[in-house]
Design an enzyme around this catalytic site. Structure first.
Site, PDB file in Angstrom:
ATOM      1  N   GLU A 110       0.850  -1.196   0.000  1.00 57.58           N
ATOM      2  CA  GLU A 110       0.000   0.000   0.000  1.00 57.58           C
ATOM      3  C   GLU A 110       0.875   1.232   0.000  1.00 57.58           C
ATOM      4  O   GLU A 110       2.042   1.150   0.381  1.00 57.58           O
ATOM      5  CB  GLU A 110      -0.817   0.065   1.307  1.00 57.58           C
ATOM      6  CG  GLU A 110      -1.648  -1.120   1.543  1.00 57.58           C
ATOM      7  CD  GLU A 110      -2.316  -1.088   2.911  1.00 57.58           C
ATOM      8  OE1 GLU A 110      -2.210  -0.075   3.624  1.00 57.58           O
ATOM      9  OE2 GLU A 110      -2.945  -2.094   3.243  1.00 57.58           O
ATOM     10  N   LYS A 112       2.275   4.579   1.572  1.00 56.57           N
ATOM     11  CA  LYS A 112       2.414   5.107   2.923  1.00 56.57           C
ATOM     12  C   LYS A 112       2.056   6.591   2.845  1.00 56.57           C
ATOM     13  O   LYS A 112       2.796   7.385   2.261  1.00 56.57           O
ATOM     14  CB  LYS A 112       3.834   4.918   3.427  1.00 56.57           C
ATOM     15  CG  LYS A 112       3.999   5.341   4.865  1.00 56.57           C
ATOM     16  CD  LYS A 112       5.361   4.959   5.386  1.00 56.57           C
ATOM     17  CE  LYS A 112       5.514   5.179   6.877  1.00 56.57           C
ATOM     18  NZ  LYS A 112       5.074   6.458   7.373  1.00 56.57           N
ATOM     19  N   ASP A 114       1.414  10.376   4.028  1.00 51.98           N
ATOM     20  CA  ASP A 114       2.177  11.211   4.951  1.00 51.98           C
ATOM     21  C   ASP A 114       1.291  12.330   5.500  1.00 51.98           C
ATOM     22  O   ASP A 114       1.308  13.455   5.005  1.00 51.98           O
ATOM     23  CB  ASP A 114       3.387  11.783   4.196  1.00 51.98           C
ATOM     24  CG  ASP A 114       4.368  12.439   5.141  1.00 51.98           C
ATOM     25  OD1 ASP A 114       4.241  12.237   6.359  1.00 51.98           O
ATOM     26  OD2 ASP A 114       5.259  13.154   4.655  1.00 51.98           O
ATOM     27  N   TYR A 222      -6.492   0.293   7.839  1.00 50.82           N
ATOM     28  CA  TYR A 222      -6.262  -0.769   8.816  1.00 50.82           C
ATOM     29  C   TYR A 222      -7.519  -0.902   9.656  1.00 50.82           C
ATOM     30  O   TYR A 222      -7.999   0.090  10.207  1.00 50.82           O
ATOM     31  CB  TYR A 222      -5.067  -0.376   9.675  1.00 50.82           C
ATOM     32  CG  TYR A 222      -4.615  -1.391  10.698  1.00 50.82           C
ATOM     33  CD1 TYR A 222      -4.698  -2.758  10.456  1.00 50.82           C
ATOM     34  CD2 TYR A 222      -4.071  -0.969  11.915  1.00 50.82           C
ATOM     35  CE1 TYR A 222      -4.248  -3.680  11.399  1.00 50.82           C
ATOM     36  CE2 TYR A 222      -3.617  -1.875  12.858  1.00 50.82           C
ATOM     37  CZ  TYR A 222      -3.717  -3.231  12.588  1.00 50.82           C
ATOM     38  OH  TYR A 222      -3.266  -4.125  13.516  1.00 50.82           O
ATOM     39  N   LYS A 308      10.636   3.386   2.896  1.00 53.95           N
ATOM     40  CA  LYS A 308      10.501   4.824   2.632  1.00 53.95           C
ATOM     41  C   LYS A 308      11.357   5.229   1.448  1.00 53.95           C
ATOM     42  O   LYS A 308      12.505   4.794   1.320  1.00 53.95           O
ATOM     43  CB  LYS A 308      10.924   5.620   3.871  1.00 53.95           C
ATOM     44  CG  LYS A 308      10.066   5.275   5.088  1.00 53.95           C
ATOM     45  CD  LYS A 308       9.338   6.421   5.695  1.00 53.95           C
ATOM     46  CE  LYS A 308      10.160   7.450   6.351  1.00 53.95           C
ATOM     47  NZ  LYS A 308       9.434   8.408   7.127  1.00 53.95           N
ATOM     48  N   CYS A 402      24.214  46.081   3.202  1.00 55.97           N
ATOM     49  CA  CYS A 402      22.809  45.688   3.231  1.00 55.97           C
ATOM     50  C   CYS A 402      22.170  46.004   1.874  1.00 55.97           C
ATOM     51  O   CYS A 402      22.274  47.146   1.403  1.00 55.97           O
ATOM     52  CB  CYS A 402      22.096  46.448   4.349  1.00 55.97           C
ATOM     53  SG  CYS A 402      20.318  46.180   4.325  1.00 55.97           S
ATOM     54  N   CYS A 405      19.532  49.043   2.617  1.00 56.25           N
ATOM     55  CA  CYS A 405      19.842  50.392   3.119  1.00 56.25           C
ATOM     56  C   CYS A 405      21.318  50.725   3.024  1.00 56.25           C
ATOM     57  O   CYS A 405      21.728  51.800   3.489  1.00 56.25           O
ATOM     58  CB  CYS A 405      19.344  50.540   4.557  1.00 56.25           C
ATOM     59  SG  CYS A 405      20.361  49.655   5.743  1.00 56.25           S
ATOM     60  N   CYS A 420      22.316  43.370   9.310  1.00 56.72           N
ATOM     61  CA  CYS A 420      22.333  44.795   9.019  1.00 56.72           C
ATOM     62  C   CYS A 420      22.121  45.489  10.365  1.00 56.72           C
ATOM     63  O   CYS A 420      21.112  45.258  11.028  1.00 56.72           O
ATOM     64  CB  CYS A 420      21.200  45.145   8.055  1.00 56.72           C
ATOM     65  SG  CYS A 420      20.912  46.919   8.002  1.00 56.72           S
ATOM     66  N   CYS A 426      16.201  50.624   8.553  1.00 64.03           N
ATOM     67  CA  CYS A 426      16.279  49.778   7.368  1.00 64.03           C
ATOM     68  C   CYS A 426      14.857  49.281   7.050  1.00 64.03           C
ATOM     69  O   CYS A 426      14.210  48.652   7.901  1.00 64.03           O
ATOM     70  CB  CYS A 426      17.233  48.629   7.677  1.00 64.03           C
ATOM     71  SG  CYS A 426      17.354  47.431   6.372  1.00 64.03           S
TER      72      CYS A 426
HETATM   73  S1  IVH Z   1      -0.639   0.467   8.897  1.00 64.64           S
HETATM   74  C1  IVH Z   1       0.332  -1.550  12.908  1.00 64.64           C
HETATM   75  N1  IVH Z   1      -0.763   1.519   6.510  1.00 64.64           N
HETATM   76  O1  IVH Z   1       2.634   5.180   9.067  1.00 64.64           O
HETATM   77  C2  IVH Z   1       0.318  -0.939  11.570  1.00 64.64           C
HETATM   78  N2  IVH Z   1       0.169   2.836   8.248  1.00 64.64           N
HETATM   79  O2  IVH Z   1       4.884   4.248  11.163  1.00 64.64           O
HETATM   80  C3  IVH Z   1      -0.588   0.211  11.487  1.00 64.64           C
HETATM   81  N3  IVH Z   1       0.815   5.107   7.566  1.00 64.64           N
HETATM   82  O3  IVH Z   1       1.337   5.674  12.257  1.00 64.64           O
HETATM   83  C4  IVH Z   1      -0.288   1.154  10.437  1.00 64.64           C
HETATM   84  N4  IVH Z   1       0.197   4.920   5.464  1.00 64.64           N
HETATM   85  O4  IVH Z   1       0.264   6.952  10.378  1.00 64.64           O
HETATM   86  C5  IVH Z   1      -0.384   1.708   7.784  1.00 64.64           C
HETATM   87  N5  IVH Z   1      -0.994   2.341   4.346  1.00 64.64           N
HETATM   88  C6  IVH Z   1      -0.618   2.524   5.612  1.00 64.64           C
HETATM   89  C7  IVH Z   1      -0.066   3.735   6.071  1.00 64.64           C
HETATM   90  C8  IVH Z   1       0.325   3.850   7.399  1.00 64.64           C
HETATM   91  C9  IVH Z   1       0.719   5.730   6.384  1.00 64.64           C
HETATM   92  C10 IVH Z   1       1.400   5.751   8.761  1.00 64.64           C
HETATM   93  C11 IVH Z   1       0.566   5.650   9.990  1.00 64.64           C
HETATM   94  C12 IVH Z   1       1.429   5.009  11.031  1.00 64.64           C
HETATM   95  C13 IVH Z   1       2.803   5.151  10.452  1.00 64.64           C
HETATM   96  C14 IVH Z   1       3.595   3.938  10.821  1.00 64.64           C
END
Ligand code: IVH
Length: 664
Positions: A110, A112, A114, A222, A308, A402, A405, A420, A426
């Site tokens: 999936e 991740k 942010d 989740y 990551k 500067c 000025c 400055c 200024c």
């Molecule tokens: S699963 C026990 N799935 O990443 C596992 N987390 O360091 C529960 N996050 O705090 C997390 N995308 O905020 C999961 N597709 C995803 C995610 C995800 C972002 C974040 C989440 C979590 C952190 C884990």
């Protein structure tokens, strides 16, 4: 059809439109038709208040005002994921799982996301609680704000378990983020560094209608509960999609490492076209029984890992360097770049921080430079592609005067920045000081944004902060882009600012090194500006938390004739330049002579409230444990280093309940 049935049907219909618009990104009616439907429902609900329902789509804009967030314990702790930046470690994870399970398994990949993670509890198909991650064990109850996010369903469809928890990420789309920062820049408010910070900031607002206005989005990833419909993660979240949740279409079930790496490589490129921020891939063992068998470590599950992506780096041309003079006179070099797309936003400028960095990069105009976006607002230049340099390019040389000025710049020993020194004459320093003076935590004069300040300055209407109090409505209403109404509002905000407490006025003056906390401390010790102005260096360093650098700066500020005149004028304008002795406000003296350190998570009051309670009862707050500490007001999950130190020094801990009992 009777009225109630009609209302219910309209609610259902509007929920469906919301889902099509916010979750499926596939609107089925025009905005106008939608607004008309909503209006119709609003009118019917108004005419029949007995049919009020807090889950109606009309209630989503949020009308209730949460004063403070209640803290709620998570039923299952919100763990984090083990992180890696290396494909080798992804392979190691795969092999570890294979060895432990010793049977076939699938890995769900999936994105991740942010943003800010959230836990949602649904009971009988209704959203009942939404809690932030907090410290993993306890989080803030932000239900009222979450109800204002349109992609989160408040009521569910279909066959859902009677109680379950679903977790996901709240996100601010890039476009919304940029718009919000533009608005903030216009008002002269501090900007959010990135969409993640903007999201967390928004979730902590006390005003759900402002949350609604900011158009947050949410992806869920989740689900936890005792009677989930399927025994795999993939099937459960696909089912959750049917109930109304926004589940990313990028979720993919992989059967072997090749499929996993193909996914990782594909999204490394594709994710840059998404409207929200992602920073990697999450890999999860699909089968719930296998997940259970693999188990958890103290911090993270053994059945999942996050891969990551490296911070995105772009290569582009350095067109020129400009030098910005800030409120304090610090001169910051800014690189002007050929526009380049980086992590979803176009980058045209990058910070070069200071002269040393320019030297260490041996920067030349026309260089091809590497730009990276970290957590800061402005991206930074991390390297130069020397192979593309030609000999005719000229070296970037930090100016000695500067740029605004023409005063000769100075550099303090041990400091990287050039300053400055012409702080009272200024132009950017003057405008910056005025902008700081009117800002929210200072005099809180709303409506006077950076642009208006610039215009007023250029027209010669204000040249220092005291001039604000001579402004007339006509001075403002004749400015470009400012109508009569705004002018009236500004004048009334200026008038109201005369009641702002002395400690804020002290902070507003912008004395170097006198931030909010120092201003508070000074105002408490020196109850009037006259006594502070008279204070000697020796007297100042006697005060707790006031070091030599601050003391020197305060003495130097008050020694200048122009500052004395300025303060006289502020006094004449009627600002609060002294404070009544606080003793009158004391509720008791039960904590007199006690120095208290607050640590951990509390349930009955917030930390700030406890600080206030301590002061109201004659005690003193301190941030660090030392031999002088009388006791620690200890909540849950007190930091281990604080606990160690308290134990070592034999300092007692007092629980939240015992503390409150002490004051009864
Ligand atoms: S699963 C026990 N799935 O990443 C596992 N987390 O360091 C529960 N996050 O705090 C997390 N995308 O905020 C999961 N597709 C995803 C995610 C995800 C972002 C974040 C989440 C979590 C952190 C884990």
């Amino acid at each position: 059809m009777n009225v109630l049935a009609h209302i219910k049907e309209l609610r259902k219909e509007i929920d469906r439109y919301n889902h099509a618009y916010y979750v499926e990104n596939n609107p089925v009616i025009s905005d106008f038709e939608f607004d008309m439907k909503l209006k119709q429902l609003e009118e019917m609900e108004k005419a029949y208040p007995q049919y009020f329902d807090k889950n109606s789509p009309t209630q989503r804009v949020g009308s209730d005002l949460t004063k403070n967030f209640k803290q709620v314990e998570h039923r299952y702790p919100m763990l984090s994921l083990a992180n890696t930046y290396s494909e080798g470690e992804v392979m190691e994870f795969y092999n570890r799982v294979k060895k432990s399970l010793n049977t076939n398994f699938e890995i769900v990949c999936e994105l991740k996301f942010d943003g800010a993670s959230i836990s949602l509890i649904y009971e009988n198909g209704e959203l009942v609680t939404a809690v932030t991650r907090g410290n993993g064990t306890v989080g803030d109850d932000v239900t009222a704000n979450i109800r204002a996010i349109k992609s989160i369903p408040i009521t569910l469809n279909g066959n859902y378990p009677s109680r379950f928890e679903i977790r996901g990420e709240i996100l601010m789309p890039f476009a919304v983020f940029e718009g919000l920062n533009e608005e903030k820049a216009k008002k002269g408010e501090p900007l959010f560094a990135n969409p993640r910070n903007a999201t967390s900031g928004t979730l902590k607002l006390q005003n759900p209608s402002e949350v609604a206005r900011r158009k947050l989005d949410a992806y869920l990833y989740y689900i936890l509960g005792d009677n989930l419909p399927h025994n795999t993660h993939y099937d459960n979240i696909q089912q959750a999609k049917q109930w109304g949740f926004k589940i990313s279409d990028a979720v993919c079930c992989c059967k072997n490492p090749d499929e996993i790496f193909e996914y990782i490589h594909y999204w490394d490129i594709e994710r840059h076209h998404l409207p929200v921020a992602t920073d990697g891939i999450v890999l999860k063992v699909n089968d719930l029984i296998q997940q259970k068998n693999l188990g958890l470590t103290a911090k993270s599950p053994r059945w999942a890992i996050a891969y990551k992506y490296q911070a995105e780096r772009g290569l582009t041309r350095l067109n020129s360097v400009s030098y910005q003079v800030g409120r304090t006179g610090a001169v910051t070099p800014i690189a002007n770049l050929e526009p380049v797309l980086l992590s979803g936003t176009t980058v045209k400028r990058a910070s070069l921080h200071n002269a040393d960095i320019i030297d260490s990069l041996d920067l030349h105009i026309g260089d091809m430079v590497y730009v990276e976006k970290g957590g800061e607002i402005i991206p930074k230049i991390t390297g130069v592609e020397v192979s593309s340099r030609v000999t005719t390019m000229s070296k970037v040389i930090f100016p000695d005067k500067c740029p605004e000025c023409e005063s000769f710049l100075v550099r303090n020993e041990d400091e990287a920045a050039y300053y400055c020194p012409n702080d009272d004459n200024c132009p950017p320093q003057i405008k910056g000081k005025i902008a700081h003076f009117v800002s929210r935590k200072a005099m809180n004069i709303t409506g006077l944004g950076d642009e208006t300040i610039s215009l007023l300055y250029e027209k010669g209407l204000i040249g220092n902060v005291a001039d604000i109090y001579t402004l007339k409505e006509t001075d403002l209403s004749t400015l470009e882009r400012l109508g009569e109404k705004s002018a009236k509002n500004i004048i009334s905000a200026i008038e109201t600012s005369k009641q702002v407490p002395y400690e804020n006025v002290l902070f507003a003056l912008g004395i170097r090194y006198v931030g909010e906390t120092v201003a508070k401390r000074l105002a408490k010790t020196f109850r009037s500006i006259e006594s502070l102005a008279k204070a000697s260096f020796e007297e100042l360093v006697q005060v707790d938390e006031i070091g030599e650098m601050i003391a020197k700066s305060v003495v130097s500020y008050f020694s200048k004739e122009e500052h004395k005149t300025l303060i006289n004028r502020l006094q004449e304008a009627g600002l609060q330049l002294s404070s009544e002795a606080k003793e009158a406000e004391l509720k008791s003296s039960k904590l007199e002579g006690k120095t208290i350190v607050i640590s951990g998570v509390f349930y009955k009051h917030s930390r700030d409230e406890y600080k206030e309670i301590i002061e109201q009862n004659g005690g003193k707050n301190s941030g660090a444990i030392s031999a002088k500490t009388s006791f620690v007001l200890a909540g849950d999950n007190m930091g281990p280093s604080k606990k160690d130190k308290a134990d070592k020094l034999g300092i007692p801990s007092v629980s939240e309940d015992d503390f409150l009992a002490m004051l009864k």
